[in-house]
Design a protein around this motif. Sequence first.
Motif, PDB file in Angstrom:
ATOM      1  N   THR A  95       1.470   7.255  -6.304  1.00  0.00           N
ATOM      2  CA  THR A  95       0.430   8.272  -6.428  1.00  0.00           C
ATOM      3  C   THR A  95       1.004   9.668  -6.206  1.00  0.00           C
ATOM      4  O   THR A  95       0.624  10.616  -6.887  1.00  0.00           O
ATOM      5  CB  THR A  95      -0.702   8.007  -5.413  1.00  0.00           C
ATOM      6  N   ARG A 130       4.781   8.202   6.933  1.00  0.00           N
ATOM      7  CA  ARG A 130       3.506   7.878   6.291  1.00  0.00           C
ATOM      8  C   ARG A 130       2.541   9.060   6.326  1.00  0.00           C
ATOM      9  O   ARG A 130       1.844   9.344   5.352  1.00  0.00           O
ATOM     10  CB  ARG A 130       2.897   6.655   6.985  1.00  0.00           C
ATOM     11  N   GLN A 162       2.008   1.984  -3.434  1.00  0.00           N
ATOM     12  CA  GLN A 162       0.986   2.674  -4.203  1.00  0.00           C
ATOM     13  C   GLN A 162       0.898   4.148  -3.835  1.00  0.00           C
ATOM     14  O   GLN A 162       0.736   5.016  -4.705  1.00  0.00           O
ATOM     15  CB  GLN A 162      -0.377   2.015  -3.976  1.00  0.00           C
ATOM     16  N   LEU A 163       1.001   4.439  -2.541  1.00  0.00           N
ATOM     17  CA  LEU A 163       0.969   5.831  -2.105  1.00  0.00           C
ATOM     18  C   LEU A 163       2.137   6.620  -2.698  1.00  0.00           C
ATOM     19  O   LEU A 163       1.965   7.753  -3.145  1.00  0.00           O
ATOM     20  CB  LEU A 163       1.014   5.900  -0.573  1.00  0.00           C
ATOM     21  N   LYS A 201      -5.859   5.109  -8.678  1.00  0.00           N
ATOM     22  CA  LYS A 201      -4.862   5.634  -7.757  1.00  0.00           C
ATOM     23  C   LYS A 201      -5.514   5.813  -6.396  1.00  0.00           C
ATOM     24  O   LYS A 201      -6.725   6.019  -6.292  1.00  0.00           O
ATOM     25  CB  LYS A 201      -4.306   6.985  -8.235  1.00  0.00           C
ATOM     26  N   LEU A 202      -4.690   5.745  -5.344  1.00  0.00           N
ATOM     27  CA  LEU A 202      -5.216   5.997  -4.016  1.00  0.00           C
ATOM     28  C   LEU A 202      -5.579   7.470  -3.881  1.00  0.00           C
ATOM     29  O   LEU A 202      -4.865   8.345  -4.371  1.00  0.00           O
ATOM     30  CB  LEU A 202      -4.177   5.621  -2.955  1.00  0.00           C
ATOM     31  N   ILE A 240      -0.272  13.900  -0.720  1.00  0.00           N
ATOM     32  CA  ILE A 240      -1.251  13.449  -1.708  1.00  0.00           C
ATOM     33  C   ILE A 240      -2.553  14.226  -1.556  1.00  0.00           C
ATOM     34  O   ILE A 240      -3.163  14.649  -2.545  1.00  0.00           O
ATOM     35  CB  ILE A 240      -1.494  11.933  -1.566  1.00  0.00           C
ATOM     36  N   THR A 295      -9.916   3.516   0.273  1.00  0.00           N
ATOM     37  CA  THR A 295      -9.535   4.250  -0.926  1.00  0.00           C
ATOM     38  C   THR A 295      -9.291   3.299  -2.094  1.00  0.00           C
ATOM     39  O   THR A 295      -8.752   2.207  -1.928  1.00  0.00           O
ATOM     40  CB  THR A 295      -8.271   5.108  -0.659  1.00  0.00           C
ATOM     41  N   ILE A 311       0.825  11.025   3.036  1.00  0.00           N
ATOM     42  CA  ILE A 311      -0.620  11.156   2.811  1.00  0.00           C
ATOM     43  C   ILE A 311      -1.010  12.633   2.738  1.00  0.00           C
ATOM     44  O   ILE A 311      -1.837  13.030   1.912  1.00  0.00           O
ATOM     45  CB  ILE A 311      -1.400  10.429   3.916  1.00  0.00           C
ATOM     46  N   GLU A 364       0.832  -1.203   0.000  1.00  0.00           N
ATOM     47  CA  GLU A 364       0.000   0.000   0.000  1.00  0.00           C
ATOM     48  C   GLU A 364       0.868   1.256   0.000  1.00  0.00           C
ATOM     49  O   GLU A 364       0.565   2.242  -0.704  1.00  0.00           O
ATOM     50  CB  GLU A 364      -0.903  -0.013   1.232  1.00  0.00           C
ATOM     51  N   ILE A 414      -8.198   4.783   4.799  1.00  0.00           N
ATOM     52  CA  ILE A 414      -6.971   4.027   4.632  1.00  0.00           C
ATOM     53  C   ILE A 414      -6.518   3.553   6.001  1.00  0.00           C
ATOM     54  O   ILE A 414      -6.883   4.145   7.032  1.00  0.00           O
ATOM     55  CB  ILE A 414      -5.867   4.885   3.958  1.00  0.00           C
TER      56      ILE A 414
END
Length: 489
Positions: free
Chosen positions: A86, A153, A82-83, A284-285, A160, A263, A157, A79, A313
């Motif tokens: 993104t 993390r 992917q973040l 995409k997330l 994003i 998400t 986020i 995950e 998430i």
Amino acid sequence: MGWAAGMAAGVAAPEEERRRATRDAPLLTTMRERAILVGVDWRRNGHPALPGRYWRAEASGGQARTYLATLSMEDSLAELHQLALTAGAEVAGVLTQRLDHPDPATFIGKGKVEELKALQLERGADLVIFDDELTPTQQRNLENALRVKIVDRTALILDIFAQRARTREGQLQVELAQLEYLLPRLTQLWVQFSRLGGASAGGGGRIATRGPGETQLEVDRRAIRRKIADLKEKIAGIGEHRRLYRTRRKRQAMPVVALVGYTNAGKSTLLRALTGADVLVEDKLFATLDPTTRRIELPNGQEVLLTDTVGFIQRLPTSLVAAFKATLEEIDEADVLVHVVDVTHPSCREQVLAVGETLDELQIGQKPVITALNKIDLLPPEARALPALEPYPNPVPIAAARGLGLDRLLEKVQDVLEAGDRQVALQVLIPYRQGDLVRLFHERGVVETERFVPEGTELRGTISQRFAPLFAHYALGARRRSLPSSSDS
């Protein structure tokens, strides 16, 4: 300079420096940064932390935080991958570590830091992303040891969310979360200046070296605190506007159905399939961040409002949950929740747990839930049998992208709304200026008696419990004379 440093540089800098800081501040620039991902396999009493079973504690902001470890380290790193994609990064490598608890200084321990440094140099990485939240001290020590940008993390986020926010409300909420994340990390940004302080600090009283660090630190702290207070005031104003909007919406007798889910589970695809809404659909997330509301018609002709909310998430940062509370209030106001689940995801059940955990954190009351089991067409035929889906409340297999199962989903929404539409008895005195409430009672309730008195309209009858709160302020108290019965009229 780290991400937090880049943000702080723009707080009170001259215009030229502010422009330079703005150019350097984004977490991931237009050039694709090469990132090393760092994940930790937590152990409890010497045993691996099993997903969905053990509670895991980590140091966050100087305090211990406990939460359910819903995903395994491997799934959580997938995950995080992917973040990172993104956000615009290129993943150059992965480093893992098994720990009982985080190291206070570097999170992963001195030996592992040396291994991380060697991997970073070997792969030519200029960014390290941790799959956990780092304390300001840990982030500073890691940046000093590795000489590259360190991102946790939460910061990833946040970045994003900053990219995805389009409405004014979303942008304000992201900025508030960013500043609250930055505030405890300011100390590290100016420590080099504090070492240049007066004679006692070795500055020798030289010009332009008399304690600028502490001064600048306090200036920035005050500036950020003022900005945070200003943002909270603006968001509160938006929240009041949304409250008034919801009150008007209730008076229109429009039930609200909120789409919730992990998400990238397919909420926006479902919204587009049901309403034709022109919303972004992307693999995409956090492809969409700002809520979208559209009207849809149920099979019985009843109109309802369908709202798409921000995707959840695992370990959604607490600051983000608080900042987006105004937006997520749409969930609390909903009559029914449609939980969109990607049944093809290998961590499907863990994602469902993560959504439930976030809803609990938001203190969302008990609401009827319909589980839209999305992408059912991608499962092998033998896995599509409904009995295997029974653990989920009100399961409805769908394939939003292909429009499969949508009629059954709308029928289920209709059934759940009708089942929860309990009638309650009311006796109210409504002022004449609130004629819309009298009309609502006639349209959506059963009026047994109606009488006009100098203070307003007296009504007695029954109405759906969904609308009862609108009349609570006008309920006749025990000391008032009771309304005449129909035989007295």
